[in-house]
Design a protein around this motif. Structure first.
Motif, mmCIF file in Angstrom:
data_model
loop_
_atom_site.group_PDB
_atom_site.id
_atom_site.type_symbol
_atom_site.label_atom_id
_atom_site.label_comp_id
_atom_site.label_asym_id
_atom_site.label_seq_id
_atom_site.Cartn_x
_atom_site.Cartn_y
_atom_site.Cartn_z
ATOM 1 N N GLU A 253 0.812 -1.221 0.000
ATOM 2 C CA GLU A 253 0.000 0.000 0.000
ATOM 3 C C GLU A 253 0.846 1.272 0.000
ATOM 4 O O GLU A 253 0.402 2.299 -0.489
ATOM 5 C CB GLU A 253 -0.942 0.016 1.216
ATOM 6 C CG GLU A 253 -2.074 -0.966 1.132
ATOM 7 C CD GLU A 253 -3.108 -0.606 0.076
ATOM 8 O OE1 GLU A 253 -3.291 0.575 -0.242
ATOM 9 O OE2 GLU A 253 -3.734 -1.534 -0.446
ATOM 10 N N LEU A 254 2.034 1.218 0.569
ATOM 11 C CA LEU A 254 2.846 2.422 0.689
ATOM 12 C C LEU A 254 3.915 2.534 -0.390
ATOM 13 O O LEU A 254 4.782 3.392 -0.318
ATOM 14 C CB LEU A 254 3.478 2.476 2.089
ATOM 15 C CG LEU A 254 2.462 2.528 3.228
ATOM 16 C CD1 LEU A 254 3.170 2.592 4.565
ATOM 17 C CD2 LEU A 254 1.492 3.681 3.062
ATOM 18 N N PHE B 56 6.689 7.194 8.162
ATOM 19 C CA PHE B 56 6.210 7.452 6.802
ATOM 20 C C PHE B 56 5.360 8.714 6.784
ATOM 21 O O PHE B 56 5.586 9.630 6.001
ATOM 22 C CB PHE B 56 5.406 6.246 6.309
ATOM 23 C CG PHE B 56 4.773 6.441 4.965
ATOM 24 C CD1 PHE B 56 5.449 6.079 3.816
ATOM 25 C CD2 PHE B 56 3.503 6.988 4.842
ATOM 26 C CE1 PHE B 56 4.874 6.258 2.565
ATOM 27 C CE2 PHE B 56 2.914 7.170 3.601
ATOM 28 C CZ PHE B 56 3.604 6.810 2.460
ATOM 29 N N TYR B 57 4.376 8.749 7.650
ATOM 30 C CA TYR B 57 3.447 9.884 7.689
ATOM 31 C C TYR B 57 4.188 11.188 7.984
ATOM 32 O O TYR B 57 4.026 12.180 7.270
ATOM 33 C CB TYR B 57 2.375 9.634 8.753
ATOM 34 C CG TYR B 57 1.357 10.749 8.822
ATOM 35 C CD1 TYR B 57 0.221 10.711 8.034
ATOM 36 C CD2 TYR B 57 1.549 11.842 9.664
ATOM 37 C CE1 TYR B 57 -0.710 11.734 8.073
ATOM 38 C CE2 TYR B 57 0.628 12.869 9.710
ATOM 39 C CZ TYR B 57 -0.496 12.815 8.920
ATOM 40 O OH TYR B 57 -1.402 13.837 8.956
ATOM 41 N N ASN B 58 5.001 11.193 9.024
ATOM 42 C CA ASN B 58 5.677 12.427 9.420
ATOM 43 C C ASN B 58 6.650 12.934 8.362
ATOM 44 O O ASN B 58 6.714 14.132 8.096
ATOM 45 C CB ASN B 58 6.389 12.239 10.758
ATOM 46 C CG ASN B 58 5.407 12.067 11.888
ATOM 47 O OD1 ASN B 58 4.308 12.611 11.865
ATOM 48 N ND2 ASN B 58 5.780 11.296 12.877
ATOM 49 N N LEU B 59 7.390 12.027 7.752
ATOM 50 C CA LEU B 59 8.351 12.453 6.733
ATOM 51 C C LEU B 59 7.666 12.952 5.467
ATOM 52 O O LEU B 59 7.913 14.059 5.006
ATOM 53 C CB LEU B 59 9.310 11.312 6.389
ATOM 54 C CG LEU B 59 10.411 11.068 7.403
ATOM 55 C CD1 LEU B 59 11.145 9.774 7.092
ATOM 56 C CD2 LEU B 59 11.384 12.232 7.424
ATOM 57 N N TYR B 60 6.809 12.138 4.907
ATOM 58 C CA TYR B 60 6.213 12.510 3.629
ATOM 59 C C TYR B 60 5.251 13.684 3.742
ATOM 60 O O TYR B 60 5.258 14.579 2.910
ATOM 61 C CB TYR B 60 5.524 11.308 2.982
ATOM 62 C CG TYR B 60 6.528 10.323 2.426
ATOM 63 C CD1 TYR B 60 7.362 10.678 1.368
ATOM 64 C CD2 TYR B 60 6.663 9.059 2.964
ATOM 65 C CE1 TYR B 60 8.290 9.789 0.873
ATOM 66 C CE2 TYR B 60 7.594 8.163 2.466
ATOM 67 C CZ TYR B 60 8.404 8.539 1.415
ATOM 68 O OH TYR B 60 9.329 7.663 0.924
ATOM 69 N N PHE B 61 4.455 13.705 4.776
ATOM 70 C CA PHE B 61 3.510 14.804 4.907
ATOM 71 C C PHE B 61 4.229 16.091 5.301
ATOM 72 O O PHE B 61 3.830 17.176 4.890
ATOM 73 C CB PHE B 61 2.392 14.442 5.886
ATOM 74 C CG PHE B 61 1.350 13.548 5.268
ATOM 75 C CD1 PHE B 61 0.072 14.010 5.024
ATOM 76 C CD2 PHE B 61 1.654 12.247 4.896
ATOM 77 C CE1 PHE B 61 -0.891 13.202 4.431
ATOM 78 C CE2 PHE B 61 0.699 11.422 4.301
ATOM 79 C CZ PHE B 61 -0.570 11.903 4.071
ATOM 80 N N GLY B 62 5.306 15.972 6.066
ATOM 81 C CA GLY B 62 6.105 17.148 6.409
ATOM 82 C C GLY B 62 6.748 17.785 5.192
ATOM 83 O O GLY B 62 6.781 19.011 5.054
ATOM 84 N N HIS B 63 7.243 16.961 4.287
ATOM 85 C CA HIS B 63 7.892 17.492 3.086
ATOM 86 C C HIS B 63 6.900 18.195 2.160
ATOM 87 O O HIS B 63 7.278 19.095 1.422
ATOM 88 C CB HIS B 63 8.600 16.383 2.304
ATOM 89 C CG HIS B 63 9.840 15.905 2.969
ATOM 90 N ND1 HIS B 63 10.877 16.735 3.305
ATOM 91 C CD2 HIS B 63 10.202 14.672 3.376
ATOM 92 C CE1 HIS B 63 11.818 16.044 3.887
ATOM 93 N NE2 HIS B 63 11.435 14.786 3.947
ATOM 94 N N ASP C 33 -6.114 8.143 2.662
ATOM 95 C CA ASP C 33 -7.131 7.086 2.570
ATOM 96 C C ASP C 33 -6.511 5.709 2.808
ATOM 97 O O ASP C 33 -7.079 4.874 3.518
ATOM 98 C CB ASP C 33 -7.827 7.119 1.207
ATOM 99 C CG ASP C 33 -8.676 8.367 1.008
ATOM 100 O OD1 ASP C 33 -8.972 9.074 2.002
ATOM 101 O OD2 ASP C 33 -9.033 8.650 -0.159
ATOM 102 N N LYS C 34 -5.334 5.453 2.227
ATOM 103 C CA LYS C 34 -4.664 4.173 2.416
ATOM 104 C C LYS C 34 -4.245 3.974 3.872
ATOM 105 O O LYS C 34 -4.415 2.892 4.434
ATOM 106 C CB LYS C 34 -3.425 4.081 1.517
ATOM 107 C CG LYS C 34 -3.748 3.898 0.056
ATOM 108 C CD LYS C 34 -2.479 3.847 -0.774
ATOM 109 C CE LYS C 34 -2.814 3.656 -2.245
ATOM 110 N NZ LYS C 34 -1.618 3.504 -3.061
ATOM 111 N N LEU C 35 -3.699 5.031 4.479
ATOM 112 C CA LEU C 35 -3.276 4.932 5.874
ATOM 113 C C LEU C 35 -4.471 4.675 6.792
ATOM 114 O O LEU C 35 -4.390 3.866 7.721
ATOM 115 C CB LEU C 35 -2.533 6.193 6.310
ATOM 116 C CG LEU C 35 -1.136 6.375 5.728
ATOM 117 C CD1 LEU C 35 -0.603 7.765 6.046
ATOM 118 C CD2 LEU C 35 -0.188 5.304 6.228
#
Length: 161
Positions: free
Chosen positions: A22-23, A78-85, A124-126
């Motif tokens: 999924e990721l 994953f969430y913190n890195l990608y969404f932060g960028h 949505d996937k998360l």
């Protein structure tokens, strides 16, 4: 970031295959674009430093996290890195570009598609991946988020020093 991408792309990682699949290929991956930016920086005559101990330690932590019983916690990173960028990172990059790079837009901050839609797809996937988590797993993730913020904050401090 490259380490997180390699963990998620690995075929041999034992954490939930569903999570792994999924990721992958979400459109938020940055490793290839970062490599282009680093090449551009070298072409400008700058010497790239070796990875810091902090960066190497974080990369190793992510790899270890992906193979332990609680490997679902990789989602926090994953969430913190990608969404932060995609949020604050774009603002910082624009200011950096204006100040020292003659308004060059880094490849790192270019996406194939609308960022808002990519983020929504990943959200949505998360949500789907975590909907069956127990209260204990959710609490573990909250604790892991603190660890993620600490590593990320330390790395940003190192960059700014």
């Amino acid at each position: 970031m490259a380490s997180l991408t390699s963990v998620l792309q690995s075929q041999s990682i034992p954490f939930t295959n569903k999570t792994n699949v999924e990721l992958r290929n979400t459109g938020l991956e940055r490793s290839e674009r970062l490599a282009k930016d680093l090449e551009w920086i070298k072409d400008q005559g700058h010497v790239l430093p070796e990875p810091s101990d902090l960066g190497v330690n974080y990369a190793n932590y992510l790899k270890e996290l992906s193979i332990v019983k609680d490997s679902h916690l990789i989602l926090c990173h994953f969430y913190n890195l990608y969404f932060g960028h995609t949020a604050g990172g774009r603002i910082m990059a624009k200011k950096l570009s204006e100040k020292i790079m003659n308004n060059k837009e880094l490849e790192f901050y270019k996406w194939d598609g609308e960022v808002s839609q990519l983020l929504q797809n990943v959200t949505d996937k998360l949500n789907k991946l975590t909907e069956s988590w127990t209260r204990e797993e959710k609490n573990q993730c909250l604790g892991e988020t603190e660890i993620s913020f600490k590593y990320y904050g330390d790395i940003i401090s190192l960059i700014l020093s």
